[in-house]
Design an enzyme around this catalytic site. Structure first.
Site, PDB file in Angstrom:
ATOM      1  N   HIS A  36       0.841  -1.200   0.000  1.00  0.00           N
ATOM      2  CA  HIS A  36       0.000   0.000   0.000  1.00  0.00           C
ATOM      3  C   HIS A  36       0.870   1.242   0.000  1.00  0.00           C
ATOM      4  O   HIS A  36       2.031   1.222   0.443  1.00  0.00           O
ATOM      5  CB  HIS A  36      -0.948   0.011   1.205  1.00  0.00           C
ATOM      6  CG  HIS A  36      -0.296   0.337   2.514  1.00  0.00           C
ATOM      7  ND1 HIS A  36      -0.122   1.632   2.965  1.00  0.00           N
ATOM      8  CD2 HIS A  36       0.228  -0.462   3.474  1.00  0.00           C
ATOM      9  CE1 HIS A  36       0.474   1.611   4.143  1.00  0.00           C
ATOM     10  NE2 HIS A  36       0.702   0.358   4.479  1.00  0.00           N
ATOM     11  N   CYS A  37       0.328   2.336  -0.526  1.00  0.00           N
ATOM     12  CA  CYS A  37       0.998   3.627  -0.479  1.00  0.00           C
ATOM     13  C   CYS A  37       0.182   4.525   0.439  1.00  0.00           C
ATOM     14  O   CYS A  37      -0.484   4.069   1.355  1.00  0.00           O
ATOM     15  CB  CYS A  37       1.165   4.211  -1.875  1.00  0.00           C
ATOM     16  SG  CYS A  37      -0.396   4.514  -2.742  1.00  0.00           S
ATOM     17  N   MET A  38       0.177   5.836   0.190  1.00  0.00           N
ATOM     18  CA  MET A  38      -0.532   6.768   1.060  1.00  0.00           C
ATOM     19  C   MET A  38      -2.042   6.587   1.010  1.00  0.00           C
ATOM     20  O   MET A  38      -2.737   6.755   2.015  1.00  0.00           O
ATOM     21  CB  MET A  38      -0.190   8.206   0.658  1.00  0.00           C
ATOM     22  CG  MET A  38       1.207   8.640   1.067  1.00  0.00           C
ATOM     23  SD  MET A  38       1.381   8.822   2.843  1.00  0.00           S
ATOM     24  CE  MET A  38       0.329  10.234   3.135  1.00  0.00           C
TER      25      MET A  38
END
Length: 502
Positions: free
Chosen positions: A29-31
């Site tokens: 996952h990212c932001m």
């Protein structure tokens, strides 16, 4: 406990819609997005997935990306990972597929080839690697940036004088050692031993380098910054891989790490630190020159073209530039201007809401996505509203251009507006604002840019974002379009004539 149940429920709702645990090959996952590697893309139920309450939208790139928003994605991902592990443990043998193994392999190869042809150019793959190095650092940048802003406010007010030195240490500690974290992540991303990358990068921030002379000049701790750390760690990876090939196994544990640090360390001290320092200085000088001389024009271009850069994935090239500016000046002057692209998107979405009063589906999407849009999470509005409509995406860029021009104009006048961290945008950027004048002036300029972006995006979209054909196609209610879906062609062609005429 209720929050944990909610996050697990969201993960449980998503898993079967992406083909179950057996179809998931990787999870990250990212932001804002849950990024999934999938064995078979055809098993994903896109429409049902978009209908999950916590899902703001989906994006297909080299991975299948589910937009959940900041905060939520960091809580849902661990629950999703647990469910995938449980699903694999409960059913280790994959269920029988309707396709043969050969057909499934051919289908997967075809899909991968199509994605690679579209997205996996060498340049884009390189940019994704750079993003993978810096994105994990964003939470620390945000946290330390907010603490720095709070400390600056307390110092200016003369409050809590016994506490502000501690806050300054908290805010500055990470930035003082950011090169080490960049080196660690770089080695990890390029297939080396992460701690060796961090060890070589640590040379850059070691105070003792002040006693070393290179190119006729004394080095200074931190010279070259994150760019030097990036180059040093990449070099360390290549040295390490060479050693793994040629050093006998019996000596590998002693010789490989020693040679890796020694060779890449010497090159870093007597070459990379100086070169990267010159490049970093040039980046800072160019950013200052661009906004001091280009002003409104530079802001117009940066704010107007940022959304297309995001769509092409080229915005990732800006991450090390932002980080270099933060390291040098304490803030990046580029991010507040680029954030105006989100303001244009919000204005365009509001105009779309008023221009399509009969389309309940799009209006519902806009109402649900606008709060996230104001906070700088633009994917739901981009992929759910403006991009599918076409013209409103262009007029949203116009709004971003005007907002960027507004902020750029004040930069030209000498009022620098910057952000002490990267990641947040929109209203979420307010706690991270900093500049060369008072905080009040900085906030006022940024807020003014947002308002200009909202208004310009709204007006451009309202008056120029919809052609007659586009209105005829989309400004219809679901009840009006229902006859076109009936299987009986004879009577339906006359009753559905108006919507079908586009």
């Amino acid at each position: 406990m209720a929050t944990e149940d909610k996050n697990r429920a969201t993960a449980a709702a998503i898993l079967p819609l992406v083909g179950g645990a057996a179809n998931v090959s990787s999870i990250a996952h990212c932001m804002t997005r849950l990024r999934l590697g999938l064995h078979d893309r055809s098993l994903v139920q896109d429409d049902a997935l978009k209908a999950v309450p916590a899902v703001m939208g989906v994006v297909e790139d080299d991975t299948y990306q589910i937009v959940l928003g900041p905060g939520t994605v960091a809580r849902v991902t661990p629950e999703f990972e647990k469910l995938v592990e449980e699903g694999r443990a409960a059913a280790p043998a994959p269920a029988a597929a309707p396709l043969t193994a050969e057909e499934l392999a051919a289908q997967g190869a075809e899909m991968r080839a199509a994605r690679k042809a579209k997205n996996a150019t060498p340049f884009k793959l390189f940019l994704r690697r750079i993003a993978n190095i810096f994105v994990p650092l964003i939470p620390a940048l945000i946290g330390c940036g907010i603490i720095a802003g709070l400390n600056g406010l307390l110092v200016n007010l003369g409050w809590l004088t016994s506490v502000t030195p501690a806050l300054a240490a908290m805010a500055s500690g990470f930035m003082a050692l950011i090169a080490v974290f960049v080196g660690y992540n770089t080695a990890k991303e390029f297939g080396g031993t992460p701690i060796l990358g961090g060890a070589v990068a640590a040379i850059i921030v070691f105070p003792g380098v002040a006693n070393i002379e290179a190119f006729g000049q004394k080095l200074s701790p931190g010279q070259g910054g994150v760019l030097g750390a990036l180059g040093a760690a990449v070099l360390a990876v290549y040295v390490e891989k060479w050693c793994r090939r040629w050093v006998p196994e019996a000596l590998d544990v002693l010789v490989t790490p020693t040679l890796t640090v020694l060779v890449s360390g010497l090159v870093t001290i007597f070459g990379l630190m100086y070169v990267a320092g010159e490049v970093s200085t040039a980046i800072g000088d160019f950013a200052d020159w661009l906004l001091s001389n280009g002003g409104a024009g530079a802001g117009l271009i940066l704010g107007g073209f940022f959304l297309p850069l995001v769509m092409l994935g080229l915005h990732q090239a800006l991450i090390p530039i932002h980080t270099t500016l933060i390291e040098q000046q304490g803030y990046t002057v580029l991010l507040p201007i680029l954030a105006m692209a989100g303001a244009g998107q919000v204005g365009a979405a509001i105009a779309t809401y008023f221009r399509l009063p009969r389309n309940e589906s799009i209006r519902k999407t806009i109402k649900s996505a606008l709060p996230a849009g104001f906070l700088g999470v633009g994917e739901p509005l981009i992929y759910g509203v403006s991009l599918p409509l076409g013209r409103p995406f262009v007029t949203a860029c116009v709004g971003g251009a005007f907002g960027g021009a507004f902020v750029g104009f004040f930069n030209q006048l000498g009022d620098a507006v910057g952000s002490t961290a990267i990641g947040p945008s929109g209203w979420a950027l307010f706690p991270l604002l900093d500049g060369n004048h008072g905080l009040g002036a900085t906030i006022a300029i940024y807020a003014g840019g947002l308002v200009v972006g909202y208004l310009a995006g709204f007006l451009a979209t309202y008056f120029f974002g919809f052609s007659k054909e586009l209105l005829a196609e989309f400004n219809v209610s679901q009840e009006e379009t229902a006859p076109t879906a009936t299987p009986d062609p004879a009577p339906a062609t006359t009753t559905a004539k108006a919507p079908a005429s586009v």
